[in-house]
Design a protein around this motif. Sequence first.
Motif, PDB file in Angstrom:
ATOM      1  N   GLY A  10       0.395  -0.461  -0.209  1.00  0.00           N
ATOM      2  CA  GLY A  10       0.288  -0.532  -0.416  1.00  0.00           C
ATOM      3  C   GLY A  10       0.684   1.154   0.380  1.00  0.00           C
ATOM      4  O   GLY A  10       0.503   2.340  -1.263  1.00  0.00           O
ATOM      5  N   ILE A  11       2.140   1.261   0.568  1.00  0.00           N
ATOM      6  CA  ILE A  11       3.320   2.649   0.612  1.00  0.00           C
ATOM      7  C   ILE A  11       3.644   2.319  -0.886  1.00  0.00           C
ATOM      8  O   ILE A  11       3.715   4.000  -1.531  1.00  0.00           O
ATOM      9  N   LEU A  12       3.695   1.833  -1.463  1.00  0.00           N
ATOM     10  CA  LEU A  12       4.229   1.968  -2.698  1.00  0.00           C
ATOM     11  C   LEU A  12       2.576   2.488  -3.898  1.00  0.00           C
ATOM     12  O   LEU A  12       3.035   3.525  -4.370  1.00  0.00           O
ATOM     13  N   GLN A  52      -8.904   0.100  -4.268  1.00  0.00           N
ATOM     14  CA  GLN A  52      -7.516  -0.427  -4.270  1.00  0.00           C
ATOM     15  C   GLN A  52      -7.219  -1.741  -3.081  1.00  0.00           C
ATOM     16  O   GLN A  52      -6.589  -2.994  -2.963  1.00  0.00           O
ATOM     17  N   GLY A  53      -8.659  -1.939  -2.688  1.00  0.00           N
ATOM     18  CA  GLY A  53      -8.919  -2.510  -1.608  1.00  0.00           C
ATOM     19  C   GLY A  53      -9.520  -4.443  -2.107  1.00  0.00           C
ATOM     20  O   GLY A  53      -9.101  -4.631  -2.263  1.00  0.00           O
ATOM     21  N   VAL A 222      -3.978  -7.481   4.804  1.00  0.00           N
ATOM     22  CA  VAL A 222      -3.602  -6.015   3.681  1.00  0.00           C
ATOM     23  C   VAL A 222      -4.873  -5.483   3.202  1.00  0.00           C
ATOM     24  O   VAL A 222      -4.398  -3.877   3.283  1.00  0.00           O
ATOM     25  N   LYS A 223      -6.104  -5.565   4.062  1.00  0.00           N
ATOM     26  CA  LYS A 223      -6.728  -4.573   4.871  1.00  0.00           C
ATOM     27  C   LYS A 223      -6.108  -3.280   4.860  1.00  0.00           C
ATOM     28  O   LYS A 223      -6.403  -2.039   4.833  1.00  0.00           O
ATOM     29  N   TRP A 224      -5.253  -3.341   6.452  1.00  0.00           N
ATOM     30  CA  TRP A 224      -4.755  -2.230   6.933  1.00  0.00           C
ATOM     31  C   TRP A 224      -3.463  -2.075   6.053  1.00  0.00           C
ATOM     32  O   TRP A 224      -3.692  -1.103   6.496  1.00  0.00           O
TER      33      TRP A 224
END
Length: 400
Positions: A10-12, A52-53, A222-224
Amino acid sequence: MGIFKKIGPGILIAAAFVGPGTLTVCTLAGVRFGYTLLWALTLSIFATIVLQGMASRVGLVTQRGLAGVVKKELKNPWLRNTVIIIILAAILVGNAAYEAGNIGGASLGLAQLFQNQELTAWNPLIIGILTFFLLWMGTYKMLEKVFIGLVATMGLCFVICALLAKPSAMAILKGALVPQLPTESLLTVIALVGTTVVPYNLFLHASLVKEKWKSETALKSVKWDTIISVSLGGLVSMAILITASAAPIQEVTGAADMARGLEPLFGKMATYIMSIGLLAAGITSAITAPLAAAFVASSCFGWNANMQDKRFRMVWAVVLFFGVFFLSFDIKPIEVIQFAQVANGVLLPVMAILLLWMVNRKSVMGQFRNSTAQNIFGLIIVVFTLFLGIKSIFKVIGLF
């Protein structure tokens, strides 16, 4: 601190959407309309988290890229080929065009940081070489660490600038929660949403998730990861808009105008802080755009390639080359960028519809299909992306 250990792909994604384009658009929105369009970023962040989720869930459960799932599930050859062509055109050509903007933004940050205009002509090449090195040497784990550092630097710089500008807390709260549409602000709203809800990030996220996690037991992580990372990216975008609203900036022509506008108020320190933020934003986006193109090509052509595969490297190298080429020779790829905008305008609603379809198919997701609430949110966002896509296409062809 346990939650922050879950941060990964997610940070990417956050780094990808907070680039020089976002910096320019958020600065423009703040200068022209003050805090009144913050709600558009609030809406964009929510839409991005939902889309994205879904993309990350598909990537984890299927252990495939999105294009690979589309190829497998669309049985009609004509429809399947049409969708794949749209995806390839939008991602490969689009990212090559946008790469010039990413490298250009990083080059501006570098030039302002060292206050040496003689280096400007060489800056795109310097940024290109640095990006090439990081991609060539990079494993997923290495890139993740690099991006956490760059996003932390970028976020800190922009938040410091927002605090220096001493904004009104009540005005910020009202702007973020109460939708307003000042005269001639509609296209700016569309631009704010368009720089946050980015089609290629859906492909990138699904592919990166399967690089990091291999089992459905990681669904909570993945969710968090998605919620925390996208929210942090959104906070950075909001900090840029808030700074532009509070700072004495008269005119915006590009991503570097914020730094120049802050200098009379806070001196050279503000210029250096903003330049570092712009440099970090440009580098992160310059890495993720070619990376996304390579993952999409790998998925579309069924290569099943890892990041060290020759074909995978060839795709990102071509995208990176064109980004540096356009800038180094002062080529203005207006027609290519306009095509990219049209292609992405088509691709965003197409992918939103396909995502919603995929996460409801038992053959794809099994017991991890969407809940009713997720489908309601998904349908709202599909309508929203259709509106956004149509408006962006009309804008490019000159109808609005």
